[in-house]
Design a protein around this motif. Structure first.
Motif, mmCIF file in Angstrom:
data_model
loop_
_atom_site.group_PDB
_atom_site.id
_atom_site.type_symbol
_atom_site.label_atom_id
_atom_site.label_comp_id
_atom_site.label_asym_id
_atom_site.label_seq_id
_atom_site.Cartn_x
_atom_site.Cartn_y
_atom_site.Cartn_z
ATOM 1 N N GLU A 105 5.779 -13.680 -38.615
ATOM 2 C CA GLU A 105 5.775 -12.692 -39.694
ATOM 3 C C GLU A 105 4.701 -12.937 -40.754
ATOM 4 O OE1 GLU A 105 7.387 -9.726 -40.173
ATOM 5 O OE2 GLU A 105 7.917 -9.998 -38.077
ATOM 6 N N GLY A 149 3.584 -11.235 -32.633
ATOM 7 C CA GLY A 149 4.550 -10.431 -33.381
ATOM 8 C C GLY A 149 5.721 -11.227 -33.908
ATOM 9 N N THR A 157 1.364 3.348 -41.274
ATOM 10 C CA THR A 157 1.579 2.910 -39.896
ATOM 11 C C THR A 157 2.914 2.188 -39.801
ATOM 12 O OG1 THR A 157 0.346 0.871 -40.352
ATOM 13 C CG2 THR A 157 -0.890 2.691 -39.361
ATOM 14 N N GLN A 158 3.385 2.028 -38.567
ATOM 15 C CA GLN A 158 4.657 1.322 -38.380
ATOM 16 C C GLN A 158 4.556 -0.135 -38.792
ATOM 17 O OE1 GLN A 158 5.947 1.840 -34.334
ATOM 18 N NE2 GLN A 158 6.314 4.017 -34.597
ATOM 19 N N ARG A 159 3.366 -0.725 -38.604
ATOM 20 C CA ARG A 159 3.173 -2.127 -38.953
ATOM 21 C C ARG A 159 1.955 -2.244 -39.858
ATOM 22 N NH1 ARG A 159 3.428 -5.857 -33.739
ATOM 23 N NH2 ARG A 159 4.282 -7.356 -35.191
ATOM 24 N N THR A 160 1.934 -3.281 -40.658
ATOM 25 C CA THR A 160 0.766 -3.602 -41.485
ATOM 26 C C THR A 160 0.435 -5.072 -41.284
ATOM 27 O OG1 THR A 160 2.173 -4.101 -43.388
ATOM 28 C CG2 THR A 160 1.264 -1.851 -43.238
ATOM 29 N N PHE A 174 2.036 -10.265 -40.775
ATOM 30 C CA PHE A 174 2.410 -8.867 -40.933
ATOM 31 C C PHE A 174 2.979 -8.575 -42.322
ATOM 32 C CE2 PHE A 174 2.408 -9.895 -36.464
ATOM 33 C CZ PHE A 174 1.653 -8.858 -35.947
ATOM 34 N N ASN A 175 3.272 -7.295 -42.551
ATOM 35 C CA ASN A 175 3.880 -6.814 -43.796
ATOM 36 C C ASN A 175 2.964 -6.973 -45.006
ATOM 37 O OD1 ASN A 175 6.286 -6.126 -42.423
ATOM 38 N ND2 ASN A 175 6.872 -8.283 -42.454
#
Length: 60
Positions: free
Chosen positions: A25, A22, A49-52, A28-29
């Motif tokens: 970065e 996590g 979703t909260q994360r991609t 993610f995003n």
């Protein structure tokens, strides 16, 4: 409207394994939804979703 219930594996490919760190970065995003139990909540359609995840995850 009548809803039909399905097993997740009947409508999607379920992939499990290691989650990218996590703190990095670059994984993610992106445009791929990263569904966690927190995102599932009540029986409903998941459209966000909260994360991609980013495309970099394929290289993880």
């Amino acid at each position: 409207m009548k809803w039909t219930k399905y097993q997740i594996s009947d409508v999607a490919k379920v992939i499990t394994g290691k989650t990218p760190p996590g703190t990095d970065e670059k994984y993610f995003n992106g445009k791929t939804l990263f569904i966690t139990p927190t995102d599932m909540g009540d029986f409903r359609e998941i459209t966000e979703t909260q994360r991609t995840l980013s495309i970099n995850v394929k290289k993880y």
